[in-house]
Design a protein around this motif. Structure first.
Motif, PDB file in Angstrom:
ATOM      1  N   THR A 100       0.834  -1.214   0.000  1.00  0.00           N
ATOM      2  CA  THR A 100       0.000   0.000   0.000  1.00  0.00           C
ATOM      3  C   THR A 100       0.866   1.261   0.000  1.00  0.00           C
ATOM      4  N   ILE A 101       1.917   1.268   0.833  1.00  0.00           N
ATOM      5  CA  ILE A 101       2.827   2.422   0.880  1.00  0.00           C
ATOM      6  C   ILE A 101       3.518   2.608  -0.470  1.00  0.00           C
ATOM      7  N   LEU A 102       3.992   1.495  -1.049  1.00  0.00           N
ATOM      8  CA  LEU A 102       4.676   1.570  -2.344  1.00  0.00           C
ATOM      9  C   LEU A 102       3.744   2.100  -3.430  1.00  0.00           C
ATOM     10  N   CYS A 103       2.476   1.643  -3.436  1.00  0.00           N
ATOM     11  CA  CYS A 103       1.502   2.137  -4.420  1.00  0.00           C
ATOM     12  C   CYS A 103       1.267   3.638  -4.242  1.00  0.00           C
ATOM     13  N   GLY A 104       1.157   4.080  -3.001  1.00  0.00           N
ATOM     14  CA  GLY A 104       0.857   5.486  -2.725  1.00  0.00           C
ATOM     15  C   GLY A 104       1.933   6.445  -3.204  1.00  0.00           C
ATOM     16  N   VAL A 105       3.197   6.004  -3.118  1.00  0.00           N
ATOM     17  CA  VAL A 105       4.304   6.903  -3.491  1.00  0.00           C
ATOM     18  C   VAL A 105       4.887   6.563  -4.863  1.00  0.00           C
ATOM     19  N   ALA A 106       4.292   5.594  -5.582  1.00  0.00           N
ATOM     20  CA  ALA A 106       4.863   5.084  -6.841  1.00  0.00           C
ATOM     21  C   ALA A 106       5.196   6.202  -7.830  1.00  0.00           C
ATOM     22  N   PRO A 107       6.494   6.340  -8.203  1.00  0.00           N
ATOM     23  CA  PRO A 107       6.865   7.379  -9.172  1.00  0.00           C
ATOM     24  C   PRO A 107       6.629   6.937 -10.617  1.00  0.00           C
ATOM     25  N   VAL A 108       6.642   5.612 -10.851  1.00  0.00           N
ATOM     26  CA  VAL A 108       6.429   5.065 -12.198  1.00  0.00           C
ATOM     27  C   VAL A 108       5.461   3.881 -12.098  1.00  0.00           C
ATOM     28  N   PHE A 109       4.921   3.467 -13.245  1.00  0.00           N
ATOM     29  CA  PHE A 109       3.909   2.406 -13.263  1.00  0.00           C
ATOM     30  C   PHE A 109       4.429   1.089 -12.684  1.00  0.00           C
ATOM     31  N   SER A 110       5.691   0.741 -12.966  1.00  0.00           N
ATOM     32  CA  SER A 110       6.230  -0.534 -12.490  1.00  0.00           C
ATOM     33  C   SER A 110       6.203  -0.624 -10.969  1.00  0.00           C
ATOM     34  N   PHE A 111       6.449   0.494 -10.275  1.00  0.00           N
ATOM     35  CA  PHE A 111       6.383   0.510  -8.814  1.00  0.00           C
ATOM     36  C   PHE A 111       4.948   0.269  -8.334  1.00  0.00           C
ATOM     37  N   LEU A 112       4.001   0.876  -9.042  1.00  0.00           N
ATOM     38  CA  LEU A 112       2.587   0.696  -8.699  1.00  0.00           C
ATOM     39  C   LEU A 112       2.184  -0.773  -8.846  1.00  0.00           C
ATOM     40  N   LEU A 113       2.651  -1.405  -9.921  1.00  0.00           N
ATOM     41  CA  LEU A 113       2.325  -2.811 -10.174  1.00  0.00           C
ATOM     42  C   LEU A 113       2.951  -3.719  -9.109  1.00  0.00           C
ATOM     43  N   ILE A 114       4.204  -3.455  -8.732  1.00  0.00           N
ATOM     44  CA  ILE A 114       4.864  -4.244  -7.685  1.00  0.00           C
ATOM     45  C   ILE A 114       4.114  -4.093  -6.361  1.00  0.00           C
ATOM     46  N   GLY A 115       3.659  -2.875  -6.066  1.00  0.00           N
ATOM     47  CA  GLY A 115       2.881  -2.634  -4.854  1.00  0.00           C
ATOM     48  C   GLY A 115       1.573  -3.416  -4.846  1.00  0.00           C
ATOM     49  N   ARG A 116       0.922  -3.475  -6.000  1.00  0.00           N
ATOM     50  CA  ARG A 116      -0.337  -4.242  -6.104  1.00  0.00           C
ATOM     51  C   ARG A 116      -0.081  -5.740  -5.903  1.00  0.00           C
ATOM     52  N   VAL A 117       1.041  -6.232  -6.408  1.00  0.00           N
ATOM     53  CA  VAL A 117       1.387  -7.649  -6.211  1.00  0.00           C
ATOM     54  C   VAL A 117       1.584  -7.931  -4.718  1.00  0.00           C
ATOM     55  N   ALA A 118       2.264  -7.016  -4.014  1.00  0.00           N
ATOM     56  CA  ALA A 118       2.468  -7.189  -2.564  1.00  0.00           C
ATOM     57  C   ALA A 118       1.125  -7.177  -1.832  1.00  0.00           C
ATOM     58  N   GLN A 119       0.225  -6.277  -2.237  1.00  0.00           N
ATOM     59  CA  GLN A 119      -1.119  -6.249  -1.639  1.00  0.00           C
ATOM     60  C   GLN A 119      -1.854  -7.570  -1.881  1.00  0.00           C
ATOM     61  N   ALA A 120      -1.726  -8.100  -3.094  1.00  0.00           N
ATOM     62  CA  ALA A 120      -2.400  -9.364  -3.439  1.00  0.00           C
ATOM     63  C   ALA A 120      -1.842 -10.524  -2.625  1.00  0.00           C
ATOM     64  N   LEU A 121      -0.527 -10.521  -2.382  1.00  0.00           N
ATOM     65  CA  LEU A 121       0.081 -11.564  -1.551  1.00  0.00           C
ATOM     66  C   LEU A 121      -0.543 -11.554  -0.151  1.00  0.00           C
ATOM     67  N   GLY A 122      -0.733 -10.357   0.398  1.00  0.00           N
ATOM     68  CA  GLY A 122      -1.366 -10.227   1.709  1.00  0.00           C
ATOM     69  C   GLY A 122      -2.802 -10.706   1.700  1.00  0.00           C
ATOM     70  N   THR A 123      -3.576 -10.286   0.706  1.00  0.00           N
ATOM     71  CA  THR A 123      -4.992 -10.669   0.613  1.00  0.00           C
ATOM     72  C   THR A 123      -5.139 -12.175   0.410  1.00  0.00           C
ATOM     73  N   GLY A 124      -4.276 -12.758  -0.434  1.00  0.00           N
ATOM     74  CA  GLY A 124      -4.341 -14.189  -0.707  1.00  0.00           C
ATOM     75  C   GLY A 124      -4.098 -15.040   0.527  1.00  0.00           C
ATOM     76  N   LEU A 125      -3.282 -14.542   1.457  1.00  0.00           N
ATOM     77  CA  LEU A 125      -3.023 -15.266   2.706  1.00  0.00           C
ATOM     78  C   LEU A 125      -4.160 -15.111   3.708  1.00  0.00           C
ATOM     79  N   LEU A 126      -4.838 -13.959   3.667  1.00  0.00           N
ATOM     80  CA  LEU A 126      -5.783 -13.610   4.734  1.00  0.00           C
ATOM     81  C   LEU A 126      -7.063 -14.433   4.755  1.00  0.00           C
ATOM     82  N   ILE A 127      -7.739 -14.536   3.613  1.00  0.00           N
ATOM     83  CA  ILE A 127      -9.093 -15.105   3.608  1.00  0.00           C
ATOM     84  C   ILE A 127      -9.106 -16.579   4.038  1.00  0.00           C
ATOM     85  N   PRO A 128      -8.202 -17.443   3.516  1.00  0.00           N
ATOM     86  CA  PRO A 128      -8.200 -18.832   4.013  1.00  0.00           C
ATOM     87  C   PRO A 128      -7.895 -18.920   5.510  1.00  0.00           C
ATOM     88  N   VAL A 129      -6.983 -18.050   6.005  1.00  0.00           N
ATOM     89  CA  VAL A 129      -6.663 -18.044   7.442  1.00  0.00           C
ATOM     90  C   VAL A 129      -7.903 -17.691   8.258  1.00  0.00           C
TER      91      VAL A 129
END
Length: 494
Positions: A100-129
């Motif tokens: 979320t922090i990386l997405c918020g400060v993303a200077p270029v699109f690639s940073f935004l995409l990496i931030g979204r992947v990190a968010q997805a990793l978190g979400t993917g772990l949460l719901i089954p738990v």
């Protein structure tokens, strides 16, 4: 080793545990994560301008999110047997916060995409738990209400996401979609650090790397293929290649799970007939739900000329009512069982989709809101009661596998549903435009879109009728012998 011995080996005693703080910690985290899943879509036009990228490129913010979750969720069954509830949750929320922090400060699109992947990793772990924890700390006769609380989060968060997003973008800018989530995420981590206790059983099975590779290629390939087909077409060579590779990997993955002693995903859960029935039912329901989630915004914006914010507001009442009814459905489930809810709910779904198949450019906003509310009331009567029924039939050692399988297949069903119904709509639109005397006129373009939507809603209606036919066989699950003994033992100890 037989199931009874697995059941008792290293089992955590949850008889005296305080459920409230544990559930609150998990629900706060999941609400933040799931809310963020739908926050960004409305901002896509602004992001295209900001970073100078095309529609195909910007779609990766959505596709990558689905892809990561589709790959990660099958592995959560293994992770939950290696790491504690507390470790899993805090890691998931830590990843989500960093993304979320990386997405918020993303200077270029690639940073935004990496931030979204990190968010997805978190979400993917949460719901089954979250789901696995509920199954462990609540006895079968009280799970409906607890799962209803999960439904409140899972259903209401995506519903209010687009509306909140529209208001934020109108008042501030897209970066605030992330900045405003940061304090909520930090609070969730702090709350969990204080109150969340471990409730899972750590058996630490052997890690089968080949199964992980086959799962990643198989589920990842299928989710990507269907996501891309929804954006391009089924004739796209990348779609064909992904389907073939993903399909072969999935077949090999299934063979591997049945052959090894300690599988990544225990596919023998399908020996439990009610779990299997519920899985098929939920796949169809998720496909029909995704059909309306993708078709209605297109209809409202492209046929009725509504803005993105107005579209969010029109779809808001149905989503909020759906979320609020989830705990009510859960309590009714505990009292009366699944049939009283699931069969009328599926009937409501079928009727509402049939009525949607008759909408036109003259259909009033009030009618759209009413039909959407009817559909989502039906969904709220089906989703959590059916899911709880299927999982209740499983013994405790299969909970991580059952929740991982249901969540994985629902992700795949969402991708399939989106691609399938977009394809049906596009084919219907093309067929109409071929017969049009003035295919370039704005009115005919709208008529073509509506003709395609009629076809898609008709297909969704037949899927809903099939779900209703399956729903007739749903019945109350009997808890496995081991779990019944554990419940009696807990009762006697008190």
């Amino acid at each position: 080793m037989n199931s009874a011995s697995i059941e008792t080996q290293g089992a955590v005693d949850v008889s005296g545990i305080r459920r409230g703080p544990i559930v609150a910690a998990l629900i706060i985290g999941c609400f933040v994560a799931i809310l963020n899943e739908t926050l960004l879509n409305i901002a896509f036009p602004d992001l295209m301008v900001e970073f100078g990228v095309s529609v195909a490129t910007i779609q990766w913010l959505s596709t990558a999110y689905m892809l990561v979750i589709g790959i990660l969720v099958p592995i959560t069954a293994l992770l939950q047997q290696w790491f504690t509830t507390r470790q899993m949750f805090l890691t998931a929320m830590g990843l989500f916060l960093a993304g979320t922090i990386l997405c918020g400060v993303a200077p270029v699109f690639s940073f935004l995409l990496i931030g979204r992947v990190a968010q997805a990793l978190g979400t993917g772990l949460l719901i089954p738990v979250l789901m696995n924890t509920i199954l462990i700390i609540y006895p079968p006769e009280k799970r409906g209400a607890a799962m209803g609380m999960i439904g409140l989060v899972i259903m209401s968060a995506p519903a209010i996401g687009p509306t909140i997003s529209g208001l934020i973008i109108q008042s501030l800018n897209w970066r605030w979609l992330f900045f405003l989530v940061i304090p909520l995420t930090a609070f969730s981590i702090l709350f969990a650090a204080i109150y969340l206790k471990n409730v899972s059983d750590l058996t630490k099975p052997k890690v089968d790397l080949l199964s992980i590779v086959l799962s990643t290629i198989g589920f990842g390939g299928m989710v990507y293929a269907f996501s891309r087909a929804g954006e391009t077409s089924w004739s796209d060579s990348i779609v064909t290649f992904s389907l073939i590779v993903g399909g072969i990997a999935l077949v090999l993955f299934i063979w591997r799970q049945l052959a090894v002693k300690e599988p990544l995903l225990e596919l023998r859960v399908f020996k439990y007939s009610l779990f299997t029935l519920v899985t098929v039912l939920l796949l169809i329901v998720m496909m029909t739900l995704f059909s309306t989630m993708i078709l209605l915004p297109l209809f409202l914006q492209n046929a009725l000329g509504k803005t993105a914010l107005a579209t969010g507001l029109i779809l808001l009442p149905g989503g909020v009512i759906n979320g609020l009814l989830a705990p009510v459905s859960g309590k009714l489930f505990d009292k009366f069982g699944p049939r009283v809810l699931v069969i009328p709910g599926l009937a409501l779904m079928a009727v509402s989709i049939w009525l949607f198949s008759g909408i036109s450019a003259t259909t009033g906003t009030g009618m759209i809101i009413a039909l959407h509310i009817m559909l989502l009331i039906g969904i709220s009567m089906v989703m959590m009661p059916a899911q709880t029924t299927g999982l209740n039939e499983l013994p405790r050692h299969l909970y991580p596998h059952g929740t991982a399988i249901l969540n994985t297949l629902q992700q795949v069903a969402g991708a399939i549903g989106t691609a399938l119904f977009i394809s049906i709509m596009s084919a219907g639109t093309k067929a109409y435009m071929k017969t049009s005397s003035d295919p370039n006129s704005p009115a005919e373009l709208v008529n073509g879109l509506i003709a395609g939507m009629h076809n898609a809603f008709f297909a969704a209606m037949f899927a809903a009728i099939a779900a209703l036919a399956i729903g007739l066989f749903i019945k109350k699950a009997q808890a496995p012998d081991e779990e019944q003994k554990a419940v009696i033992a807990r009762h006697d100890s008190h």
